[in-house]
Scaffold this motif. Structure first.
Motif, PDB file in Angstrom:
ATOM      1  N   HIS A   1       1.772  20.914  24.704  1.00  0.00           N
ATOM      2  CA  HIS A   1       2.115  22.348  24.137  1.00  0.00           C
ATOM      3  C   HIS A   1       1.203  23.434  24.304  1.00  0.00           C
ATOM      4  CE1 HIS A   1       3.390  25.165  20.488  1.00  0.00           C
ATOM      5  NE2 HIS A   1       2.013  24.503  19.586  1.00  0.00           N
ATOM      6  N   ALA A   2       2.259  24.559  24.691  1.00  0.00           N
ATOM      7  CA  ALA A   2       1.308  25.571  24.724  1.00  0.00           C
ATOM      8  C   ALA A   2       0.586  25.426  26.564  1.00  0.00           C
ATOM      9  CB  ALA A   2       1.459  26.792  23.629  1.00  0.00           C
ATOM     10  N   GLY A   3       1.139  25.120  27.323  1.00  0.00           N
ATOM     11  CA  GLY A   3       0.432  24.382  28.242  1.00  0.00           C
ATOM     12  C   GLY A   3      -0.644  23.316  28.334  1.00  0.00           C
ATOM     13  N   LYS A   4      -1.078  22.499  26.871  1.00  0.00           N
ATOM     14  CA  LYS A   4      -1.475  21.668  26.625  1.00  0.00           C
ATOM     15  C   LYS A   4      -1.718  20.133  26.561  1.00  0.00           C
ATOM     16  CE  LYS A   4      -5.132  21.721  23.391  1.00  0.00           C
ATOM     17  NZ  LYS A   4      -6.143  22.734  22.486  1.00  0.00           N
ATOM     18  N   VAL A   5      -2.246  19.389  27.421  1.00  0.00           N
ATOM     19  CA  VAL A   5      -1.609  17.922  27.016  1.00  0.00           C
ATOM     20  C   VAL A   5      -2.220  17.179  25.872  1.00  0.00           C
ATOM     21  CG1 VAL A   5      -0.764  16.022  28.424  1.00  0.00           C
ATOM     22  CG2 VAL A   5      -1.643  17.845  29.892  1.00  0.00           C
TER      23      VAL A   5
ATOM     24  N   ALA B   1       0.743  -1.211  -0.257  1.00  0.00           N
ATOM     25  CA  ALA B   1      -0.347  -0.016  -0.147  1.00  0.00           C
ATOM     26  C   ALA B   1       1.117   1.370   0.200  1.00  0.00           C
ATOM     27  CB  ALA B   1      -1.888   0.304   0.977  1.00  0.00           C
ATOM     28  N   PHE B   2       0.199   2.410   0.043  1.00  0.00           N
ATOM     29  CA  PHE B   2       0.860   3.881   0.075  1.00  0.00           C
ATOM     30  C   PHE B   2       0.972   4.519   1.579  1.00  0.00           C
ATOM     31  CE2 PHE B   2      -2.080   4.304  -3.024  1.00  0.00           C
ATOM     32  CZ  PHE B   2      -2.725   4.990  -2.479  1.00  0.00           C
ATOM     33  N   TYR B   3       0.882   3.954   3.063  1.00  0.00           N
ATOM     34  CA  TYR B   3       0.799   4.741   4.047  1.00  0.00           C
ATOM     35  C   TYR B   3       1.749   3.322   5.200  1.00  0.00           C
ATOM     36  CZ  TYR B   3      -3.883   4.552   1.507  1.00  0.00           C
ATOM     37  OH  TYR B   3      -5.106   4.739   0.985  1.00  0.00           O
ATOM     38  N   VAL B   4       1.890   4.318   6.264  1.00  0.00           N
ATOM     39  CA  VAL B   4       3.160   4.067   7.004  1.00  0.00           C
ATOM     40  C   VAL B   4       1.876   4.109   8.188  1.00  0.00           C
ATOM     41  CG1 VAL B   4       5.208   4.226   6.219  1.00  0.00           C
ATOM     42  CG2 VAL B   4       4.188   6.650   6.814  1.00  0.00           C
ATOM     43  N   PHE B   5       2.459   4.220   9.439  1.00  0.00           N
ATOM     44  CA  PHE B   5       0.942   3.712  10.549  1.00  0.00           C
ATOM     45  C   PHE B   5       1.812   3.950  11.847  1.00  0.00           C
ATOM     46  CE2 PHE B   5      -2.175   1.747  13.496  1.00  0.00           C
ATOM     47  CZ  PHE B   5      -3.123   2.474  12.667  1.00  0.00           C
ATOM     48  N   PRO B   6       3.057   5.089  11.372  1.00  0.00           N
ATOM     49  CA  PRO B   6       3.434   5.583  13.021  1.00  0.00           C
ATOM     50  C   PRO B   6       3.347   4.840  14.439  1.00  0.00           C
ATOM     51  CG  PRO B   6       3.383   6.925  11.865  1.00  0.00           C
ATOM     52  CD  PRO B   6       3.038   5.884  10.823  1.00  0.00           C
ATOM     53  N   ASN B   7       3.890   4.084  15.859  1.00  0.00           N
ATOM     54  CA  ASN B   7       3.790   4.415  16.917  1.00  0.00           C
ATOM     55  C   ASN B   7       3.956   5.864  17.280  1.00  0.00           C
ATOM     56  OD1 ASN B   7       3.228   4.413  19.558  1.00  0.00           O
ATOM     57  ND2 ASN B   7       3.243   1.744  19.174  1.00  0.00           N
ATOM     58  N   VAL B   8       3.509   7.052  18.206  1.00  0.00           N
ATOM     59  CA  VAL B   8       3.682   7.678  18.146  1.00  0.00           C
ATOM     60  C   VAL B   8       3.324   8.419  19.731  1.00  0.00           C
ATOM     61  CG1 VAL B   8       3.744   9.102  16.733  1.00  0.00           C
ATOM     62  CG2 VAL B   8       1.281   8.974  17.947  1.00  0.00           C
ATOM     63  N   SER B   9       2.572   6.871  20.425  1.00  0.00           N
ATOM     64  CA  SER B   9       2.021   6.897  21.499  1.00  0.00           C
ATOM     65  C   SER B   9       3.235   7.473  22.645  1.00  0.00           C
ATOM     66  CB  SER B   9       1.593   5.427  22.061  1.00  0.00           C
ATOM     67  OG  SER B   9       2.323   4.668  22.093  1.00  0.00           O
ATOM     68  N   SER B  10       4.499   6.875  22.798  1.00  0.00           N
ATOM     69  CA  SER B  10       5.354   7.374  24.204  1.00  0.00           C
ATOM     70  C   SER B  10       5.481   8.928  23.855  1.00  0.00           C
ATOM     71  CB  SER B  10       6.492   6.910  23.531  1.00  0.00           C
ATOM     72  OG  SER B  10       6.930   7.118  22.181  1.00  0.00           O
ATOM     73  N   LEU B  11       4.730   9.721  23.229  1.00  0.00           N
ATOM     74  CA  LEU B  11       4.363  11.548  22.768  1.00  0.00           C
ATOM     75  C   LEU B  11       2.911  12.145  23.835  1.00  0.00           C
ATOM     76  CD1 LEU B  11       5.510  11.905  19.111  1.00  0.00           C
ATOM     77  CD2 LEU B  11       7.449  11.980  21.308  1.00  0.00           C
ATOM     78  N   TYR B  12       2.407  11.269  24.087  1.00  0.00           N
ATOM     79  CA  TYR B  12       1.250  11.507  24.501  1.00  0.00           C
ATOM     80  C   TYR B  12       2.061  11.920  26.147  1.00  0.00           C
ATOM     81  CZ  TYR B  12      -1.181   8.761  21.050  1.00  0.00           C
ATOM     82  OH  TYR B  12      -1.814   8.314  19.692  1.00  0.00           O
ATOM     83  N   GLY B  13       0.794  12.532  26.506  1.00  0.00           N
ATOM     84  CA  GLY B  13       1.054  12.712  27.713  1.00  0.00           C
ATOM     85  C   GLY B  13       2.501  14.165  28.400  1.00  0.00           C
ATOM     86  N   LYS B  14       2.652  14.893  26.534  1.00  0.00           N
ATOM     87  CA  LYS B  14       4.135  15.542  26.863  1.00  0.00           C
ATOM     88  C   LYS B  14       2.790  16.823  26.452  1.00  0.00           C
ATOM     89  CE  LYS B  14       7.524  13.942  24.893  1.00  0.00           C
ATOM     90  NZ  LYS B  14       8.813  14.169  25.061  1.00  0.00           N
TER      91      LYS B  14
END
Ligand code: PLP
Length: 397
Positions: free
Chosen positions: A336-340, A321-334
């Motif tokens: 930006h501009a005071g918002k989690v 196919a022509f998709y990638v499906f990266p795991n970004v869950s270790s960024l959850y909890g970080k």
């Protein structure tokens, strides 16, 4: 106004919603890079366009038989023999208005209220919604990232009930790109035959596979499996023909006849001139598809490397196919501009607002740890988009 439960229960296609939002932002002059849409950025090859132009000139602009013209059914028969080693008769083939329409017809023709359809997750967004529209019950089977999102017999078996009618087999998969080996298919085929359910093989991405992977149609495994398989395919991705709306189903004659009857009351025939173009696409030179595949392979290597170089992001290298499906869950909890940022929806919104790149949250495909990025866009866009995403990831505190 009283809107039906069917319409109210439906979740609109997230990929189309996000693509539309990105398009709107672009119209407002905002420089957004689109990685959400599932369509090749290549133009439809000229010889295919010419066939449609000729059809218009000849006045081939009237209704056709509701299930498609014989010439196109024969072209599908030829293609399935040539590429897949499968033998079908003309009356085992139905042409519909895109693969999406083919799939909907299958569910309409096979499901009674309460019938269960096993859908491997992560899944393409339309599978569960179409099943629900036909009063069926989607039953999700989670595939694991650590197993390369591969579906195998052991995952499916515990979910079978007397109501199980269909297993959806989308290999290569949208959104993960995972494509199954012959051995994995053999396990699933044995189970389908033992327990008597249909395999709905959605082979939309069969021609876009990489690193020497060979696509195997499950219907080729045995005569018994051939009789238990409903094969759906589409010209959208293989020939860069998303807007033409041509897809097809091959399967048992009785089912095809029932689907034709449904189609005759719902849409009538697929567009006459698109059908003529589709004949040429399937039977003409296949080099344009091969060239597209080579370019996708180059982009895939690049994007996978760039994503894995971002701290907190991990990405498998998919077979197709022509998709990638990266795991970004270790960024959850970080923050930006005071918002989690707590999930894939918030992370995707952050990427759209801050990095101005449009991706689809994994939760829409049934897995909130991931996002889907389509690399069916130019290398220049991919380079710029990955630069922007890397910066956005770095900025999270
Ligand atoms: N099946 C899968 C897995 C898809 O991803 C798509 C399109 O995104 C389709 C079927 C249907 O494509 P179309 O209706 O354009 O033929």
């Amino acid at each position: 106004m009283k809107i039906s439960q069917h319409a109210k229960n439906l979740v609109p296609s997230a990929t189309l919603v996000i693509s539309n939002k990105a398009r709107q932002m672009r119209a407002e002059g905002i420089d957004v890079l689109g990685f959400a849409a599932g369509e090749p950025d290549f133009d439809t090859p000229d010889h295919i366009k010419e066939a449609a132009i000729q059809a218009i000139r000849e006045g081939f602009t009237k209704y056709t038989a509701s299930g498609g013209i014989n010439e196109l059914k024969d072209a599908v028969v030829t293609k399935l023999k040539r590429d897949n080693g499968l033998t079908y008769a003309r009356n085992q083939v139905l042409i519909s208005c895109g693969g999406k329409h083919s799939l909907y017809n299958v569910f309409q023709a096979l499901l009674d209220p309460g019938d269960e359809v096993i859908i491997p997750a992560p899944y393409w967004v339309s599978f569960p919604e179409q099943v629900k529209l036909c009063d069926g019950v989607p039953v999700f089977v989670d595939t694991a990232e650590r197993e390369g999102f591969r579906l195998h017999r052991g995952l499916v078996e515990p979910l079978l009930t007397p109501r199980t009618r269909i297993l959806v087999l989308n290999s290569p998969s949208n959104p993960t790109g995972a494509a199954l080996t012959r051995k994995e298919l053999e396990g699933l085929a044995a189970l389908a035959l033992e327990r008597g359910f249909w395999i709905l093989a959605d082979e939309t991405y069969e021609s876009l596979v990489y690193d020497g992977y060979q696509h195997v149609s499950i219907a080729t495994l045995s005569d018994a499996m051939y009789a238990r398989t409903i094969l759906v395919n589409s010209l959208s991705k293989a020939y860069a023909m998303t807007g033409w709306r041509v897809g097809y189903t091959a399967g048992p004659k009785e089912l095809i006849t029932a689907m034709d009857g449904l189609q005759s009351q719902m849409t009538s025939n697929p567009t006459s001139i698109a059908q003529r173009a589709a004949v040429v696409a399937l039977t003409g030179p296949q080099e344009p598809t091969h060239r597209m595949r080579e370019e996708f392979a180059r982009r895939r290597r690049y994007i996978v490397d760039r994503l894995n170089a971002m701290p907190g992001v991990t990405c498998l290298s998919p077979e197709g196919a022509f998709y990638v499906f990266p795991n970004v869950s270790s960024l959850y909890g970080k923050r930006h501009a005071g918002k989690v940022i707590g999930n894939s929806t918030e992370f995707s919104a952050y990427l759209l607002d801050t990095a101005r790149i449009a991706v689809v949250p994994g939760v829409e495909f049934g897995n909130d740890a991931h996002i889907r990025i389509s690399y069916a866009t130019s290398m220049a866009n991919i380079e710029k988009g990955m630069d922007r995403m890397a910066e956005a990831v770095k900025t999270l505190g």
